[in-house]
Design a protein around this motif. Structure first.
Motif, PDB file in Angstrom:
ATOM      1  N   LEU A   1      37.434  35.525  36.334  1.00 49.07           N
ATOM      2  CA  LEU A   1      38.832  35.525  35.910  1.00 49.07           C
ATOM      3  C   LEU A   1      39.435  34.143  36.137  1.00 49.07           C
ATOM      4  O   LEU A   1      39.241  33.543  37.193  1.00 49.07           O
ATOM      5  CB  LEU A   1      39.627  36.576  36.700  1.00 49.07           C
ATOM      6  CG  LEU A   1      39.021  37.985  36.726  1.00 49.07           C
ATOM      7  CD1 LEU A   1      39.726  38.840  37.760  1.00 49.07           C
ATOM      8  CD2 LEU A   1      39.111  38.617  35.350  1.00 49.07           C
ATOM      9  N   GLY A   2      40.185  33.673  35.154  1.00 55.40           N
ATOM     10  CA  GLY A   2      40.818  32.364  35.270  1.00 55.40           C
ATOM     11  C   GLY A   2      42.180  32.398  35.928  1.00 55.40           C
ATOM     12  O   GLY A   2      42.807  31.366  36.104  1.00 55.40           O
ATOM     13  N   ASP A   3      42.639  33.591  36.317  1.00 55.42           N
ATOM     14  CA  ASP A   3      43.983  33.736  36.875  1.00 55.42           C
ATOM     15  C   ASP A   3      43.907  34.530  38.172  1.00 55.42           C
ATOM     16  O   ASP A   3      43.413  35.665  38.182  1.00 55.42           O
ATOM     17  CB  ASP A   3      44.888  34.446  35.865  1.00 55.42           C
ATOM     18  CG  ASP A   3      46.306  34.590  36.380  1.00 55.42           C
ATOM     19  OD1 ASP A   3      46.624  35.664  36.918  1.00 55.42           O
ATOM     20  OD2 ASP A   3      47.078  33.634  36.246  1.00 55.42           O
ATOM     21  N   LEU A   4      44.407  33.939  39.267  1.00 51.43           N
ATOM     22  CA  LEU A   4      44.348  34.613  40.563  1.00 51.43           C
ATOM     23  C   LEU A   4      45.246  35.843  40.593  1.00 51.43           C
ATOM     24  O   LEU A   4      44.941  36.830  41.248  1.00 51.43           O
ATOM     25  CB  LEU A   4      44.755  33.623  41.664  1.00 51.43           C
ATOM     26  CG  LEU A   4      44.476  34.049  43.106  1.00 51.43           C
ATOM     27  CD1 LEU A   4      42.983  34.261  43.320  1.00 51.43           C
ATOM     28  CD2 LEU A   4      45.014  33.014  44.086  1.00 51.43           C
ATOM     29  N   GLY A   5      46.366  35.803  39.857  1.00 49.54           N
ATOM     30  CA  GLY A   5      47.249  36.956  39.786  1.00 49.54           C
ATOM     31  C   GLY A   5      46.572  38.142  39.114  1.00 49.54           C
ATOM     32  O   GLY A   5      46.748  39.297  39.536  1.00 49.54           O
ATOM     33  N   ALA A   6      45.803  37.871  38.054  1.00 51.21           N
ATOM     34  CA  ALA A   6      45.077  38.949  37.381  1.00 51.21           C
ATOM     35  C   ALA A   6      44.012  39.546  38.306  1.00 51.21           C
ATOM     36  O   ALA A   6      43.815  40.767  38.340  1.00 51.21           O
ATOM     37  CB  ALA A   6      44.428  38.417  36.107  1.00 51.21           C
ATOM     38  N   LYS A   7      43.351  38.692  39.058  1.00 52.54           N
ATOM     39  CA  LYS A   7      42.355  39.170  40.024  1.00 52.54           C
ATOM     40  C   LYS A   7      43.007  40.078  41.060  1.00 52.54           C
ATOM     41  O   LYS A   7      42.488  41.147  41.391  1.00 52.54           O
ATOM     42  CB  LYS A   7      41.685  37.975  40.701  1.00 52.54           C
ATOM     43  CG  LYS A   7      40.640  38.343  41.742  1.00 52.54           C
ATOM     44  CD  LYS A   7      40.014  37.097  42.350  1.00 52.54           C
ATOM     45  CE  LYS A   7      39.010  37.450  43.433  1.00 52.54           C
ATOM     46  NZ  LYS A   7      38.405  36.236  44.040  1.00 52.54           N
ATOM     47  N   HIS A   8      44.159  39.676  41.536  1.00 53.35           N
ATOM     48  CA  HIS A   8      44.913  40.465  42.516  1.00 53.35           C
ATOM     49  C   HIS A   8      45.237  41.853  41.947  1.00 53.35           C
ATOM     50  O   HIS A   8      45.057  42.884  42.620  1.00 53.35           O
ATOM     51  CB  HIS A   8      46.189  39.696  42.874  1.00 53.35           C
ATOM     52  CG  HIS A   8      46.970  40.289  43.990  1.00 53.35           C
ATOM     53  ND1 HIS A   8      48.257  39.897  44.289  1.00 53.35           N
ATOM     54  CD2 HIS A   8      46.680  41.271  44.885  1.00 53.35           C
ATOM     55  CE1 HIS A   8      48.697  40.573  45.323  1.00 53.35           C
ATOM     56  NE2 HIS A   8      47.770  41.426  45.700  1.00 53.35           N
ATOM     57  N   ALA A   9      45.714  41.890  40.718  1.00 53.73           N
ATOM     58  CA  ALA A   9      46.094  43.163  40.096  1.00 53.73           C
ATOM     59  C   ALA A   9      44.886  44.079  39.916  1.00 53.73           C
ATOM     60  O   ALA A   9      44.968  45.294  40.158  1.00 53.73           O
ATOM     61  CB  ALA A   9      46.765  42.898  38.750  1.00 53.73           C
ATOM     62  N   LEU A  10      43.754  43.527  39.494  1.00 57.58           N
ATOM     63  CA  LEU A  10      42.554  44.344  39.295  1.00 57.58           C
ATOM     64  C   LEU A  10      42.030  44.894  40.612  1.00 57.58           C
ATOM     65  O   LEU A  10      41.555  46.035  40.680  1.00 57.58           O
ATOM     66  CB  LEU A  10      41.481  43.516  38.595  1.00 57.58           C
ATOM     67  CG  LEU A  10      41.774  43.117  37.145  1.00 57.58           C
ATOM     68  CD1 LEU A  10      40.649  42.280  36.577  1.00 57.58           C
ATOM     69  CD2 LEU A  10      42.005  44.349  36.280  1.00 57.58           C
ATOM     70  N   LEU A  11      42.102  44.093  41.670  1.00 53.82           N
ATOM     71  CA  LEU A  11      41.662  44.571  42.981  1.00 53.82           C
ATOM     72  C   LEU A  11      42.490  45.776  43.422  1.00 53.82           C
ATOM     73  O   LEU A  11      41.952  46.767  43.940  1.00 53.82           O
ATOM     74  CB  LEU A  11      41.774  43.440  44.006  1.00 53.82           C
ATOM     75  CG  LEU A  11      40.741  42.317  43.900  1.00 53.82           C
ATOM     76  CD1 LEU A  11      41.146  41.133  44.772  1.00 53.82           C
ATOM     77  CD2 LEU A  11      39.347  42.811  44.306  1.00 53.82           C
ATOM     78  N   LYS A  12      43.804  45.704  43.216  1.00 51.35           N
ATOM     79  CA  LYS A  12      44.667  46.823  43.621  1.00 51.35           C
ATOM     80  C   LYS A  12      44.392  48.072  42.790  1.00 51.35           C
ATOM     81  O   LYS A  12      44.649  49.193  43.248  1.00 51.35           O
ATOM     82  CB  LYS A  12      46.137  46.412  43.519  1.00 51.35           C
ATOM     83  CG  LYS A  12      46.558  45.413  44.578  1.00 51.35           C
ATOM     84  CD  LYS A  12      48.057  45.264  44.686  1.00 51.35           C
ATOM     85  CE  LYS A  12      48.658  44.607  43.457  1.00 51.35           C
ATOM     86  NZ  LYS A  12      50.125  44.400  43.628  1.00 51.35           N
ATOM     87  N   GLU A  13      43.875  47.883  41.577  1.00 52.41           N
ATOM     88  CA  GLU A  13      43.533  49.031  40.735  1.00 52.41           C
ATOM     89  C   GLU A  13      42.177  49.627  41.088  1.00 52.41           C
ATOM     90  O   GLU A  13      41.748  50.598  40.467  1.00 52.41           O
ATOM     91  CB  GLU A  13      43.543  48.613  39.258  1.00 52.41           C
ATOM     92  CG  GLU A  13      44.924  48.412  38.673  1.00 52.41           C
ATOM     93  CD  GLU A  13      45.722  49.704  38.641  1.00 52.41           C
ATOM     94  OE1 GLU A  13      45.131  50.755  38.293  1.00 52.41           O
ATOM     95  OE2 GLU A  13      46.918  49.676  38.983  1.00 52.41           O
ATOM     96  N   GLY A  14      41.501  49.014  42.058  1.00 51.37           N
ATOM     97  CA  GLY A  14      40.191  49.532  42.455  1.00 51.37           C
ATOM     98  C   GLY A  14      39.053  49.027  41.597  1.00 51.37           C
ATOM     99  O   GLY A  14      37.933  49.558  41.665  1.00 51.37           O
ATOM    100  N   ILE A  15      39.316  48.017  40.782  1.00 55.11           N
ATOM    101  CA  ILE A  15      38.288  47.465  39.901  1.00 55.11           C
ATOM    102  C   ILE A  15      37.597  46.314  40.625  1.00 55.11           C
ATOM    103  O   ILE A  15      38.035  45.163  40.584  1.00 55.11           O
ATOM    104  CB  ILE A  15      38.899  46.979  38.575  1.00 55.11           C
ATOM    105  CG1 ILE A  15      39.644  48.122  37.897  1.00 55.11           C
ATOM    106  CG2 ILE A  15      37.815  46.416  37.656  1.00 55.11           C
ATOM    107  CD1 ILE A  15      40.392  47.702  36.643  1.00 55.11           C
ATOM    108  N   GLY A  16      36.545  46.634  41.360  1.00 54.75           N
ATOM    109  CA  GLY A  16      35.771  45.608  42.035  1.00 54.75           C
ATOM    110  C   GLY A  16      36.350  45.199  43.377  1.00 54.75           C
ATOM    111  O   GLY A  16      37.354  45.725  43.848  1.00 54.75           O
ATOM    112  N   TRP A  17      35.664  44.239  44.007  1.00 54.12           N
ATOM    113  CA  TRP A  17      36.083  43.652  45.270  1.00 54.12           C
ATOM    114  C   TRP A  17      36.022  42.131  45.132  1.00 54.12           C
ATOM    115  O   TRP A  17      35.416  41.605  44.196  1.00 54.12           O
ATOM    116  CB  TRP A  17      35.179  44.126  46.414  1.00 54.12           C
ATOM    117  CG  TRP A  17      33.763  43.568  46.345  1.00 54.12           C
ATOM    118  CD1 TRP A  17      32.712  44.059  45.637  1.00 54.12           C
ATOM    119  CD2 TRP A  17      33.291  42.390  47.009  1.00 54.12           C
ATOM    120  NE1 TRP A  17      31.592  43.287  45.789  1.00 54.12           N
ATOM    121  CE2 TRP A  17      31.916  42.243  46.648  1.00 54.12           C
ATOM    122  CE3 TRP A  17      33.849  41.459  47.854  1.00 54.12           C
ATOM    123  CZ2 TRP A  17      31.120  41.202  47.107  1.00 54.12           C
ATOM    124  CZ3 TRP A  17      33.056  40.421  48.334  1.00 54.12           C
ATOM    125  CH2 TRP A  17      31.715  40.291  47.958  1.00 54.12           C
ATOM    126  N   GLY A  18      36.654  41.426  46.044  1.00 50.98           N
ATOM    127  CA  GLY A  18      36.604  39.969  45.960  1.00 50.98           C
ATOM    128  C   GLY A  18      37.396  39.312  47.080  1.00 50.98           C
ATOM    129  O   GLY A  18      38.148  39.967  47.807  1.00 50.98           O
TER     130      GLY A  18
END
Length: 300
Positions: free
Chosen positions: A222-239
């Motif tokens: 992902l090129g956007d840290l905000g998008a990564k943050h949102a996906l993590l909260k949705e339970g989509i992966g870890w990071g």
């Protein structure tokens, strides 16, 4: 009717009379004779074909309707002239006319807001261009002359064209939603490789072929840290995420810090970087020092 063009001096006389409330007060403020102030107002009125002040006997001059209508424009012209002179004086003193700054996405937003708020007060004549990038794209902005100063991470080592000064660090921690399988206690070694890992990608080619804290062959970039943050909260992966960015989620329980055997978290060192052929000026040097001090205060 052909209108004349009032001089900047006449505009300043007009503003002084309005602000001081009298011709005598304007004369004292400007170090002129009262007759010179009266003459300046009369000339401006003649050029514009309007009466600026109602003057009756010994009463203080009062703005006419026309005078009130022109006041804001006169003040704007005088302010722009003052800004031009201030910037010119700054150039003569060696102060930059503008600064282009690129920040790593890992820099806390609160730090950015505080520093740039102080910058505006300290250097009101210096224009600022701000970029926010990740990983090697931070350095690319410097190498391509899009920025004069960068605050970047450790992904680019010593570069022959750049100077580097360490100014702080960010703690990265592995996180996931509380329902994620890796959020369970006593995770076995190698278990993280079985689950989707969300990774911040690099827009530049400077880190091509290199990986940073990547454990799983299953990954989304992902090129956007905000998008990564949102996906993590949705339970989509870890990071991995900056602790400051997810501290609220950890407190609320919307994310949990993972206790993985591989300990993929890290200390992300932030450095000030600039081109060796461009010595930092006063405003740029101030930014380096203030960002360093503000990061230290936040760490404390």
């Amino acid at each position: 009717m052909r209108l004349g063009e009032p001089s900047l001096d006449q505009l300043r006389i007009f503003l002084a009379v309005e602000e001081e409330g009298s011709f005598g007060g304007a004369a004292r403020r400007m170090g002129r004779a009262v007759s010179a102030i009266s003459y300046g107002i009369a000339q401006m009125e003649a050029q514009l074909g309007v009466t600026l002040f109602a003057r009756q006997g010994s009463r203080k001059p009062v703005l006419t309707e026309a005078g009130r209508g022109l006041l804001a424009e006169a003040r704007a012209v005088a302010d722009r002239s003052d800004a031009l002179l201030a910037k010119t004086r700054s150039l003569h003193q060696g102060l930059e006319s503008d600064v282009s700054l690129v920040l790593d996405v890992m820099v806390p937003g609160d730090v950015t807001a505080q520093v740039l708020g102080e910058f505006r007060t300290m250097f009101p004549t210096v224009s600022l261009n701000l970029f926010v990038e990740g990983l090697g794209a931070v350095v690319a902005c410097l190498l391509e002359n899009d920025a004069q100063l960068a605050i970047g991470g450790p992904v680019i080592g010593d570069h022959p064209e750049l100077e580097r000064q360490a100014i702080g660090e960010i703690e990265l921690i592995p996180v996931a939603a509380p329902t994620h399988p890796l959020a369970s206690p006593e995770i076995a070694p190698g278990e993280s490789r079985k689950h989707l890992q969300l990774i911040l990608s690099d827009r530049s080619t400077l880190t091509e072929g290199r990986e940073f804290s990547v454990l799983s062959p299953l990954s989304w970039r992902l090129g956007d840290l905000g998008a990564k943050h949102a996906l993590l909260k949705e339970g989509i992966g870890w990071g991995n995420m900056p602790r400051h960015m997810v501290s609220g989620d950890l407190a609320r329980g919307t994310l949990v810090e993972l206790d993985l055997p591989e300990k993929p978290g890290d200390r992300y060192t932030l450095s000030a970087l600039w081109r060796r052929d461009q010595r930092p000026g006063p405003a740029t040097s101030w930014l380096i020092d203030t960002i360093r001090d503000t990061l230290a205060d936040c760490a404390d």
